[in-house]
Scaffold this active site. Structure first.
Site, PDB file in Angstrom:
ATOM      1  N   GLU A   1      58.837   5.937  16.857  1.00  9.36           N
ATOM      2  CA  GLU A   1      59.148   7.369  17.112  1.00  9.36           C
ATOM      3  C   GLU A   1      60.574   7.622  17.138  1.00  9.36           C
ATOM      4  O   GLU A   1      61.236   8.277  18.843  1.00  9.36           O
ATOM      5  CB  GLU A   1      57.932   7.262  17.867  1.00  9.36           C
ATOM      6  CG  GLU A   1      56.648   7.922  17.787  1.00  9.36           C
ATOM      7  CD  GLU A   1      55.598   8.414  18.598  1.00  9.36           C
ATOM      8  OE1 GLU A   1      55.045   8.792  18.310  1.00  9.36           O
ATOM      9  OE2 GLU A   1      55.993   8.096  19.616  1.00  9.36           O
TER      10      GLU A   1
ATOM     11  N   HIS B   1      62.447   6.632  22.886  1.00  7.32           N
ATOM     12  CA  HIS B   1      61.907   6.070  23.947  1.00  7.32           C
ATOM     13  C   HIS B   1      61.991   5.135  24.995  1.00  7.32           C
ATOM     14  O   HIS B   1      61.576   4.587  26.071  1.00  7.32           O
ATOM     15  CB  HIS B   1      60.257   5.461  23.578  1.00  7.32           C
ATOM     16  CG  HIS B   1      59.520   6.155  22.768  1.00  7.32           C
ATOM     17  ND1 HIS B   1      58.571   6.849  23.289  1.00  7.32           N
ATOM     18  CD2 HIS B   1      59.079   6.212  21.384  1.00  7.32           C
ATOM     19  CE1 HIS B   1      57.802   7.380  22.422  1.00  7.32           C
ATOM     20  NE2 HIS B   1      58.051   6.815  21.359  1.00  7.32           N
TER      21      HIS B   1
ATOM     22  N   ASP C   1      59.618   3.766  28.727  1.00  3.26           N
ATOM     23  CA  ASP C   1      59.913   4.616  27.792  1.00  3.26           C
ATOM     24  C   ASP C   1      60.007   6.011  28.959  1.00  3.26           C
ATOM     25  O   ASP C   1      61.000   5.679  29.720  1.00  3.26           O
ATOM     26  CB  ASP C   1      57.829   4.969  28.096  1.00  3.26           C
ATOM     27  CG  ASP C   1      57.804   5.584  26.416  1.00  3.26           C
ATOM     28  OD1 ASP C   1      58.675   6.694  25.953  1.00  3.26           O
ATOM     29  OD2 ASP C   1      56.906   4.730  25.661  1.00  3.26           O
TER      30      ASP C   1
HETATM   31  C1  ACM Z   1      52.791   4.591  19.790  1.00  9.95           C
HETATM   32  O1  ACM Z   1      51.776   4.513  20.071  1.00  9.95           O
HETATM   33  N1  ACM Z   1      54.043   5.621  19.940  1.00  9.95           N
HETATM   34  C2  ACM Z   1      53.187   3.511  19.105  1.00  9.95           C
END
Ligand code: ACM
Ligand code: ZN
Length: 766
Positions: free
Chosen positions: A351, A291, A201
């Site tokens: 995201e 991410h 991440d």
């Molecule tokens: C997430 O909680 N961004 C998958």
């Protein structure tokens, strides 16, 4: 220490083994998840020195070794393992049911476990484990004169879902190989069989990729970020060392203190094998295209610009317009494929900040080349391109539910997490795509806990309403996710996940018609001594008997209790943090003046629970107002508010005004919500009223201009309860509420156990 638990827990079934010679009774059997059918018989099988675990098939040898380890650890006995029949025998039948089913026969002479798969045999082993006294879990008990007996039973059992998952985020904070193994041990105990490992991440890259060494040399380490600093602050303000960053995860480099860690490829193989022995598949996730900051920072040629960083909401993603970026992603996954035998791989794809893509000539060229109309379609194109690569290597793709945006391939599986994207599962399953259910509002175990959280998990139904049979068959199962921004230590992680994992286990295993909250709660309590033996830092069940604000007239009585055995409760009345030196709660306390209590529970080993503050307010019956005759309902004013405190709402511009019958969000109100409800609460009689205000995000309740419930701040659904003594008649009421993207607002009457019922609509006037 352990004796203390025994005396305090006379009803706990699991503990009665110590004195057993009678036939197995229902009370002795506290298995989580609840088996489909249990028949109890007379007598016990006694585990003794030098017995043999026999296995029918060489493939079951690892399962036999696993059971050998479990039995030898607590007893200290020699336990043999051999192919063929034994005192305990393991076998597999070619049953067509959902993988994980098993039968268990225990007689005074032998134990037989028959699974429908390797995983089914493991399920049977875990049931045997839970039928043994909790002391079996602890090597310190080896050699003690204990009777290690298993009650005679016939059990036929099968899971509801094939996918019984748990996700651990090791990027925001890192957990060592040994800690991950302990997570797998707990998963196995509760028959969870899919370990989703969120390995990368923005905040850290945790898996060695030999071709790109900077990913771990640099990407696995960081100077303290805002969460690290926040955790250290919480360690101080909450008097809780579990919020400290473990020293073993710090290193000094060129004068900077860095936080981090990573797994070598050898570590990964070791963990995957450890999981496999416990019947657990490991699902790796290398989150992309977003991410991905830990990668684009150190290999900036894979990003749209050579200055990757943060956009408005999310980090700079990979550039899907550049061939060398796609090659980078695929090279990373090539190494990942070689380490994880499981057929599924998780691409992430949640995201994504797409503003860079709008500005990037390479991205725009890619879009023109493939006729993609917007950046959502570019994201979908990237996911599909990666999926082709996965499939060519014999792998199946899972992605977060954002992979639906811009078009989903027919073969990808979605992991639904955005509860505000309520149509994701119906839509994906209507197309025949599989879905795994992991909603943010119930199954994110990083959410803070209160009295309701365990029950909310237990009551959660993973299959959404309104699906047809074909769609239902596309639901693979459910999973809890733990994101670790605010979870810096392994101890804290255990605290956040236990006992919620027990409830997860039941919703994944038990048919809804067989669920029973009271039974489950009793079993959960009976399991705490086992966790105590395992050294698990479980969360102490909530103290009960009070609300956040309690009104009394004349003299009040403070009566506090905890359903868990062996818990001590200390308290202060001066606002200071209770320690083991603070007053010990021994029974009801009388109060004659307004008093603020801070309670804290302590486990037998001294580990602390959460602090809970409660105010006992000496009250007069507040007189009703002489307001003019009022109309039904409350006035609702919607402000265009996007922020994080109810106190700011009224200075935001007004979008509209409505009348609502009770405390709720008007149907028309969506997006940026700052809501102010005003009117009167029409008290039907002189009484102390109890208001349970539930909201996602924040809310405040004022009655007679006095703050009764403070539930402010950004948070997931949370209920806070307050009381006020009201004379019959009208009392001015004001409720403030904010949220972004559609949340929840509800106010109900509560009893002392927190059980809520709606107020009649006649109570609300304006
Ligand atoms: C997430 O909680 N961004 C998958
Ligand atoms: Zn680009």
């Amino acid at each position: 220490m352990y004796k203390q638990i025994l005396t305090a827990c006379t009803l706990s079934g699991a503990l009665l083994f110590h004195s057993c010679s009678a036939p197995a009774s229902k009370q002795e059997i506290d298995i989580i998840p609840q088996p489909k059918s249990i028949e109890t018989h007379t007598g016990h099988f006694a585990v003794k020195n030098n017995q043999t675990i026999g296995y029918a098939d060489a493939k079951l040898e690892p399962a036999a070794r696993y059971l050998q380890e479990l039995l030898a650890r607590g007893t200290g006995y020699t336990v043999n393992v051999a192919e063929g029949k034994g005192d305990i025998s393991l076998s597999v039948t070619a049953d067509q049911g959902i993988p994980g089913a098993y039968t268990l026969e225990v007689t005074p002479k032998e134990v037989r476990i028959t699974g429908n798969t390797y995983g089914g045999v493991i399920s049977g082993i875990e049931t045997v484990r839970q039928l043994l006294p909790p002391a079996i879990e602890n090597a310190a008990n080896a050699g003690r004169n204990t009777e290690w007996s298993i009650p005679a039973v016939s059990i036929a059992d099968a899971p509801r879902f094939e996918w019984r998952g748990f996700m651990l985020d090791v990027s925001h904070h890192f957990y060592t190989k040994e800690e991950v193994k302990q997570v797998l041990d707990l998963m196995a105990l509760y028959k969870l069989n899919k370990f989703h490992w969120h390995l990368t991440d923005d905040q850290g890259w945790r898996i060695e990729i030999k071709r790109y060494p900077l990913l771990t040399e640099k990407g696995a380490w960081r100077t303290f970020n805002k969460h690290d600093r926040g955790c250290m602050e919480l360690a101080a303000t909450q008097d809780n060392p579990d919020y400290l960053l473990p020293e073993s995860k710090l290193k000094i480099m060129e004068g900077d203190t860095l936080y981090g860690g990573f797994y070598t490829q050898e570590d990964i193989k070791e963990i995957v094998a450890y999981a496999a022995q416990r019947g657990i598949d490991v699902l790796p996730e290398i989150d992309m295209p977003g991410h991905f900051l830990a990668a684009v920072t150190h290999y900036s040629h894979v990003s749209c610009s050579d200055k990757p960083g943060w956009g408005k909401m999310f980090s700079s993603p990979v550039c899907p317009g550049k061939d060398e970026a796609l090659e980078f992603c695929k090279n990373v996954y090539s190494e990942v494929f070689g380490l994880f035998p499981y057929e599924y791989v998780h691409l992430g794809a949640d995201e994504v900040e797409k503003t860079n893509w709008k500005k990037c000539p390479d991205c725009q060229k890619r879009m023109r080349q493939h006729g993609l109309k917007d950046e959502n379609e570019l994201q979908a194109w990237f996911v599909k391109d990666m999926e082709k690569f996965f499939n060519a290597h014999g792998k199946r793709l899972i992605g977060w539910d954002e992979i639906l945006d811009g078009g989903l391939s027919p073969t990808a599986t979605i992991m639904w997490w955005r509860n505000w994207a309520g149509d994701a599962v119906p839509k994906a399953t209507a197309q025949g795509n599989h879905a795994i259910i992991t909603p943010n509002f119930t199954l994110y175990f990083d959410a803070q806990q209160d009295k309701k959280t365990l029950r909310n998990v237990y009551d959660y139904e993973p299959v959404p309403e309104g699906l047809d049979e074909k769609q239902k068959s596309c639901i693979l199962g459910a999973q809890a996710n733990v994101w670790c921004e605010w979870i810096p230590s392994f101890e804290r992680m255990q605290y956040m996940t236990m006992p919620r994992i027990m409830a997860l286990s039941e919703i994944c295993w038990v048919e809804p018609s067989s669920k029973n909250w009271e039974n489950f709660r009793d079993k959960m309590v009976a399991h705490l001594p086992r966790l105590e033996e395992m050294g698990v830092n479980y969360r102490i069940p909530d103290l009960e008997g009070f609300h956040s604000t309690n009104a009394f007239i004349g003299e009040g009585t403070v009566e506090v209790s905890c359903i868990a055995p062996g818990i001590r409760i200390h308290y202060t009345t001066d606002g200071s943090v209770p320690t083991e030196q603070s007053a010990l709660y021994t029974g009801p306390i009388k109060v004659t003046e307004t008093t603020d209590f801070t309670f804290r529970s302590f486990r037998p080993n001294g580990k602390k629970g959460d602090m809970v503050k409660t105010r006992y307010v000496k009250s007069e019956m507040a007189p009703a107002t002489e307001a003019p005759a009022a109309e039904d309902g409350l006035k609702a004013v919607w402000h265009e508010y996007r922020g994080s405190s109810c106190k700011e709402i009224e200075s935001a511009p007004v979008n509209g005004e409505y009348i609502v019958p009770d405390v709720r969000i008007p149907e028309e109100v969506k997006g940026n919500i700052g809501l102010v409800l005003t009117g009167y609460f029409d008290a039907p009689a002189d009484s102390v009223y109890t208001f349970a205000l539930l909201s996602d995000d924040g809310s405040l309740l004022y009655i007679d201009n006095e703050l009764i419930v403070d539930n402010d701040g950004p948070h997931s659904p949370r209920e806070v309860i307050g009381q006020k003594a009201l004379a019959k008649g009208l009392h001015p009421v004001k409720i403030l509420y904010f949220d972004y993207n559609g949340g929840k607002l509800q106010m109900q009457a509560a009893d002392i156990n927190g059980v809520t019922t709606p107020f009649p609509a006649s109570c609300f006037k304006h």
